[in-house]
Design a protein around this motif. Structure first.
Motif, mmCIF file in Angstrom:
data_model
loop_
_atom_site.group_PDB
_atom_site.id
_atom_site.type_symbol
_atom_site.label_atom_id
_atom_site.label_comp_id
_atom_site.label_asym_id
_atom_site.label_seq_id
_atom_site.Cartn_x
_atom_site.Cartn_y
_atom_site.Cartn_z
ATOM 1 N N ASN A 59 -9.321 -88.559 -73.932
ATOM 2 C CA ASN A 59 -9.151 -88.337 -75.369
ATOM 3 C C ASN A 59 -8.236 -89.353 -76.045
ATOM 4 N N ILE A 60 -7.150 -89.756 -75.384
ATOM 5 C CA ILE A 60 -6.184 -90.643 -76.026
ATOM 6 C C ILE A 60 -6.776 -92.031 -76.313
ATOM 7 N N PRO A 61 -7.439 -92.699 -75.366
ATOM 8 C CA PRO A 61 -8.046 -94.000 -75.702
ATOM 9 C C PRO A 61 -9.089 -93.905 -76.811
ATOM 10 N N VAL A 62 -9.865 -92.808 -76.816
ATOM 11 C CA VAL A 62 -10.859 -92.642 -77.882
ATOM 12 C C VAL A 62 -10.168 -92.505 -79.231
ATOM 13 N N ALA A 63 -9.094 -91.724 -79.269
ATOM 14 C CA ALA A 63 -8.366 -91.538 -80.525
ATOM 15 C C ALA A 63 -7.811 -92.858 -81.042
ATOM 16 N N TYR A 64 -7.277 -93.678 -80.141
ATOM 17 C CA TYR A 64 -6.748 -94.972 -80.587
ATOM 18 C C TYR A 64 -7.866 -95.905 -81.035
ATOM 19 N N ALA A 65 -8.992 -95.878 -80.318
ATOM 20 C CA ALA A 65 -10.111 -96.758 -80.689
ATOM 21 C C ALA A 65 -10.625 -96.437 -82.089
ATOM 22 N N LEU A 66 -10.582 -95.142 -82.468
ATOM 23 C CA LEU A 66 -11.066 -94.752 -83.789
ATOM 24 C C LEU A 66 -10.131 -95.178 -84.909
ATOM 25 N N THR A 67 -8.935 -95.645 -84.575
ATOM 26 C CA THR A 67 -8.018 -96.149 -85.600
ATOM 27 C C THR A 67 -8.199 -97.640 -85.849
ATOM 28 N N ARG A 68 -8.918 -98.312 -84.972
ATOM 29 C CA ARG A 68 -9.112 -99.755 -85.112
ATOM 30 C C ARG A 68 -10.176 -100.036 -86.173
ATOM 31 N N ARG A 69 -9.790 -100.837 -87.162
ATOM 32 C CA ARG A 69 -10.702 -101.163 -88.250
ATOM 33 C C ARG A 69 -11.822 -102.088 -87.809
ATOM 34 N N ASP A 70 -11.609 -102.810 -86.708
ATOM 35 C CA ASP A 70 -12.645 -103.723 -86.235
ATOM 36 C C ASP A 70 -13.647 -103.055 -85.309
ATOM 37 N N LEU A 71 -13.563 -101.724 -85.153
ATOM 38 C CA LEU A 71 -14.522 -101.000 -84.325
ATOM 39 C C LEU A 71 -15.827 -100.836 -85.097
ATOM 40 N N VAL A 72 -16.908 -101.343 -84.544
ATOM 41 C CA VAL A 72 -18.212 -101.278 -85.199
ATOM 42 C C VAL A 72 -18.715 -99.831 -85.199
ATOM 43 N N GLY A 73 -19.094 -99.347 -86.377
ATOM 44 C CA GLY A 73 -19.610 -97.976 -86.487
ATOM 45 C C GLY A 73 -18.546 -96.915 -86.325
ATOM 46 N N ARG A 74 -17.311 -97.203 -86.754
ATOM 47 C CA ARG A 74 -16.212 -96.259 -86.544
ATOM 48 C C ARG A 74 -16.466 -94.930 -87.253
ATOM 49 N N LYS A 75 -16.975 -94.955 -88.486
ATOM 50 C CA LYS A 75 -17.203 -93.726 -89.231
ATOM 51 C C LYS A 75 -18.280 -92.871 -88.581
ATOM 52 N N TRP A 76 -19.351 -93.499 -88.094
ATOM 53 C CA TRP A 76 -20.416 -92.741 -87.452
ATOM 54 C C TRP A 76 -19.951 -92.153 -86.120
ATOM 55 N N ILE A 77 -19.155 -92.895 -85.398
ATOM 56 C CA ILE A 77 -18.631 -92.379 -84.127
ATOM 57 C C ILE A 77 -17.697 -91.198 -84.390
ATOM 58 N N SER A 78 -16.867 -91.310 -85.419
ATOM 59 C CA SER A 78 -15.986 -90.202 -85.776
ATOM 60 C C SER A 78 -16.789 -88.963 -86.158
ATOM 61 N N LEU A 79 -17.892 -89.180 -86.881
ATOM 62 C CA LEU A 79 -18.754 -88.061 -87.267
ATOM 63 C C LEU A 79 -19.359 -87.384 -86.047
ATOM 64 N N MET A 80 -19.707 -88.160 -85.027
ATOM 65 C CA MET A 80 -20.280 -87.589 -83.805
ATOM 66 C C MET A 80 -19.274 -86.730 -83.053
ATOM 67 N N TYR A 81 -17.991 -86.990 -83.239
ATOM 68 C CA TYR A 81 -16.970 -86.154 -82.620
ATOM 69 C C TYR A 81 -16.649 -84.927 -83.461
ATOM 70 N N VAL A 82 -16.877 -85.022 -84.763
ATOM 71 C CA VAL A 82 -16.563 -83.893 -85.643
ATOM 72 C C VAL A 82 -17.645 -82.818 -85.568
ATOM 73 N N ILE A 83 -18.915 -83.210 -85.467
ATOM 74 C CA ILE A 83 -20.021 -82.248 -85.468
ATOM 75 C C ILE A 83 -19.883 -81.199 -84.361
ATOM 76 N N PRO A 84 -19.540 -81.569 -83.094
ATOM 77 C CA PRO A 84 -19.412 -80.534 -82.049
ATOM 78 C C PRO A 84 -18.305 -79.518 -82.301
ATOM 79 N N MET A 85 -17.395 -79.795 -83.233
ATOM 80 C CA MET A 85 -16.368 -78.811 -83.558
ATOM 81 C C MET A 85 -16.959 -77.602 -84.272
ATOM 82 N N PHE A 86 -18.119 -77.781 -84.901
ATOM 83 C CA PHE A 86 -18.745 -76.703 -85.670
ATOM 84 C C PHE A 86 -20.057 -76.230 -85.063
#
Length: 301
Positions: A100-127
């Motif tokens: 979880n920790i490396p994923v959380a840090y990777a999602l803070t990097r602005r140069d990560l391609v598709g960061r918003k879509w990847i974040s959305l894929m982690y949010v959907i399983p919460m619901f």
């Protein structure tokens, strides 16, 4: 010789005295309300069930009895289950942090391609989740069913923990550190392990404590995915013992039923003490970091 000037303290006004009295009084009452139930469970585990039922036990056992612990420790699989729970908690917590920790840090990097879509894929399983049956079939197809790894690998990813850790990295780790590290020729991995992680002890302690408590108290996953008694955790074993005692009570009458009811009650208190004692001993060492981590995102500069 020069005399040291002592700063004179202003006398406390009546309103300040009343305010301090109310604050300390309310704080003391809240502390007692939190501590007394824990203390009552401890003294009840060493008391006669009749004294507990009659209300004779308040602050100290009226008559000491270790029968609940004796019956509990006579169970052949108790220590095996205790070892399993410790192993699942330690291994599951370390693996959860590793995932979880490396994923959380990777999602803070602005140069990560598709960061918003990847974040959305982690949010959907919460619901929305796949459900118990699909998860069971996937676990079975991967060969994890009825193994020690079924308690560690399939449920290691926690979207909530990832979001909390991501918020901490965004609010507490300034971007200037990464720019300075780049000037010094540092790579991304070196920057993460040598700078980010040492500055993130608070969130590591919080996520680790949340994960450890969740695994320690978990019994449902073991009930579904483990059939081997030698692999079962402590919580599942205690649940089975209490259900067994309740079943025996319904099948007996008279003095035997009364004795089983008293034994079951003593085992309940004893099992609570035995199952919660390790977490209660570990928490004081993590309290400093826990208090810092729970305020993530509450105060912004």
């Amino acid at each position: 010789m020069l005399k040291k000037n002592k700063k004179s303290k202003k006398p406390t006004t009546l309103n300040e005295k009343i305010f301090n009295f109310v604050v300390y009084g309310v704080s003391t009452i809240l502390i007692l309300l939190i501590i007394y139930p824990l203390w009552f469970v401890i003294i009840a585990s060493f008391s006669n069930p009749q004294d507990v039922a009659s209300g004779a036990v308040w602050l100290w056992p009226k008559a000491w009895s270790l029968k609940g612990y004796e019956v509990l420790f006579q169970q052949p699989l108790l220590w095996r289950s205790y070892f399993n729970t410790i192993f699942y908690t330690v291994a599951g917590t370390l693996f959860g942090l590793l995932v979880n920790i490396p994923v959380a840090y990777a999602l803070t990097r602005r140069d990560l391609v598709g960061r918003k879509w990847i974040s959305l894929m982690y949010v959907i399983p919460m619901f929305v989740t796949g459900g118990l049956i699909p998860i069971y079939l996937v676990t079975k197809n991967f060969g994890l069913l009825n193994t020690i790894w079924v308690m560690i690998i399939p449920f290691a990813v926690s979207p909530y923990n990832i979001i909390v850790a991501r918020t901490y990295f965004q609010e507490s780790i300034p971007d200037g550190l990464w720019e300075a590290a780049q000037v010094d020729g540092s790579s991304t991995l070196r920057y993460f392990f040598t700078i980010v992680l040492p500055l993130s002890k608070a969130i590591l302690a919080v996520i680790g404590l949340w994960t450890a408590v969740g695994i320690w108290n978990s019994w449902f996953n073991a009930l579904i995915y483990l059939s081997d008694p030698n692999l079962q955790p402590l919580q599942l074993l205690l649940r089975q013992l209490l259900i067994m005692n309740q079943t025996l009570q319904t099948q007996t009458t008279g003095a035997m039923a009364t004795e089983l009811a008293q034994t079951s009650q003593m085992m309940q208190y004893a099992s609570i003490v035995v199952s919660t004692l390790p977490i209660m001993l570990i928490y004081p060492f993590l309290q400093k970091y826990f208090n810092q981590g729970v305020m993530v995102g509450a105060i912004k500069e």
